[in-house]
Design a protein around this motif. Sequence first.
Motif, PDB file in Angstrom:
ATOM      1  N   ASP A 221       0.825  -1.207   0.000  1.00 50.93           N
ATOM      2  CA  ASP A 221       0.000   0.000   0.000  1.00 50.93           C
ATOM      3  C   ASP A 221       0.856   1.251   0.000  1.00 50.93           C
ATOM      4  OD1 ASP A 221      -2.454  -1.278  -0.048  1.00 50.93           O
ATOM      5  OD2 ASP A 221      -2.564  -1.429   2.141  1.00 50.93           O
ATOM      6  N   ARG A 222       2.083   1.129   0.510  1.00 55.86           N
ATOM      7  CA  ARG A 222       3.005   2.264   0.576  1.00 55.86           C
ATOM      8  C   ARG A 222       4.410   1.774   0.248  1.00 55.86           C
ATOM      9  NH1 ARG A 222      -0.634   2.321   4.501  1.00 55.86           N
ATOM     10  NH2 ARG A 222      -1.837   4.216   4.947  1.00 55.86           N
TER      11      ARG A 222
ATOM     12  N   LEU B 178       6.445   2.019   7.378  1.00 56.99           N
ATOM     13  CA  LEU B 178       5.286   2.084   6.495  1.00 56.99           C
ATOM     14  C   LEU B 178       4.230   1.034   6.852  1.00 56.99           C
ATOM     15  CD1 LEU B 178       7.139   2.586   3.071  1.00 56.99           C
ATOM     16  CD2 LEU B 178       6.227   4.337   4.626  1.00 56.99           C
TER      17      LEU B 178
ATOM     18  N   PRO C  97       0.983  -0.116   8.153  1.00 50.83           N
ATOM     19  CA  PRO C  97      -0.275   0.579   8.465  1.00 50.83           C
ATOM     20  C   PRO C  97      -0.838   0.237   9.833  1.00 50.83           C
ATOM     21  CG  PRO C  97      -0.637  -1.170   6.854  1.00 50.83           C
ATOM     22  CD  PRO C  97       0.844  -1.030   7.012  1.00 50.83           C
TER      23      PRO C  97
ATOM     24  N   LEU D 176       3.275   5.011  12.129  1.00 48.64           N
ATOM     25  CA  LEU D 176       3.270   4.917  10.671  1.00 48.64           C
ATOM     26  C   LEU D 176       3.626   6.256  10.032  1.00 48.64           C
ATOM     27  CD1 LEU D 176       2.343   3.734   7.851  1.00 48.64           C
ATOM     28  CD2 LEU D 176       0.033   4.489   8.485  1.00 48.64           C
ATOM     29  N   TYR D 177       4.515   6.218   9.049  1.00 45.00           N
ATOM     30  CA  TYR D 177       4.811   7.399   8.234  1.00 45.00           C
ATOM     31  C   TYR D 177       3.794   7.403   7.092  1.00 45.00           C
ATOM     32  CZ  TYR D 177       7.356  10.795   5.392  1.00 45.00           C
ATOM     33  OH  TYR D 177       7.704  11.906   4.644  1.00 45.00           O
ATOM     34  N   ASP D 178       2.669   8.049   7.320  1.00 44.66           N
ATOM     35  CA  ASP D 178       1.547   7.970   6.378  1.00 44.66           C
ATOM     36  C   ASP D 178       1.605   9.129   5.387  1.00 44.66           C
ATOM     37  OD1 ASP D 178      -0.657   7.137   5.067  1.00 44.66           O
ATOM     38  OD2 ASP D 178      -2.071   7.465   6.698  1.00 44.66           O
ATOM     39  N   TYR D 179       2.432   8.962   4.375  1.00 45.65           N
ATOM     40  CA  TYR D 179       2.597  10.028   3.384  1.00 45.65           C
ATOM     41  C   TYR D 179       1.353  10.215   2.522  1.00 45.65           C
ATOM     42  CZ  TYR D 179       3.734   6.190   0.111  1.00 45.65           C
ATOM     43  OH  TYR D 179       3.715   5.052  -0.657  1.00 45.65           O
TER      44      TYR D 179
ATOM     45  N   ASP E  46      -1.431  11.115   3.319  1.00 44.50           N
ATOM     46  CA  ASP E  46      -2.199  12.275   3.786  1.00 44.50           C
ATOM     47  C   ASP E  46      -1.392  13.570   3.766  1.00 44.50           C
ATOM     48  OD1 ASP E  46      -4.506  10.788   4.276  1.00 44.50           O
ATOM     49  OD2 ASP E  46      -3.851  10.241   6.301  1.00 44.50           O
TER      50      ASP E  46
END
Length: 288
Positions: A85-86, A111, A113, A118-121, A123
């Motif tokens: 997903d990332r 990454l 989830p 989490l490094y949620d890039y 958003d």
Amino acid sequence: MGRGVGDLDAPASRVRAVLEGVFRPVTAIGDGFVAQRRNCLAAGAALTADRLSGMREIIWRQLRLLPAADGAGFVAAPGVIAGKDRHLEWWQRTASGDSGPGGFARIRLNLDPESIDLYDYLDMDWFTIPRREVRPYVYGPYIDFSGADRYVVTMTVPVTDARAAGEREPGGPATGVPPTGVPATGVPATGVPATGVPATGGREFLGVAGADIRMSHLEPELLAILRSVPAPAVLVTAERRVVAANTPHWISGTRLARLPAAGDGDFAAITEIGAHSGWLLAAASHPA
């Protein structure tokens, strides 16, 4: 234009050229990813992370053209890399700089989830705006605590490619079809993005290519340009944050009370920088 302010078009053009000079290598990174993806599709193979080993040399080559960059690479949209997903193909400059294989190091971020950190890039503005608006984006300056841990400007471009025959369009936003001669990233070779690109389901958004530019390198270059303005001048983002100024009256990183507006009594001349930065160059109507 008030007396002593001078013409802002020339310094604004020089600032724009600095930004465009970053977008060119960043665009090349995106085009390199598209080429590797096409090779996988042509071979009937899934695009997995281990099939992107060639991205390392592509990114290193472009980083050597960007001495002010702390890091650069490609950031994938969900599902573009099989089973992920990332995914990031991002390399940072090390203490040894460009001197051989030890000059760059692969960035490692969480990454997962399911993880609380989490490094949620997905958003983050530097990812969401190029995806939604199909245009390059300049984010910051800001302190990148999650990545470089430096004061940087992040510059990204959308990476798109023609949808494979029979491939269904995902539920995400449609991306634009660049006009003739525009690479897959949507940025022509000059670094000046096409405008008015229509939205269409004929192209797939793959992610963004980008670079983190260190303000410790960028600000002196911008300051040298602003010193050509004979009046107090400030370079400011659309969020009112000061990028650079030719007087200590404005401190880099601080926010103005309001965006400069010509004729408001404080500023005698204002011009847009362009290059999808949202930056303004403003000259004061009186000494700072």
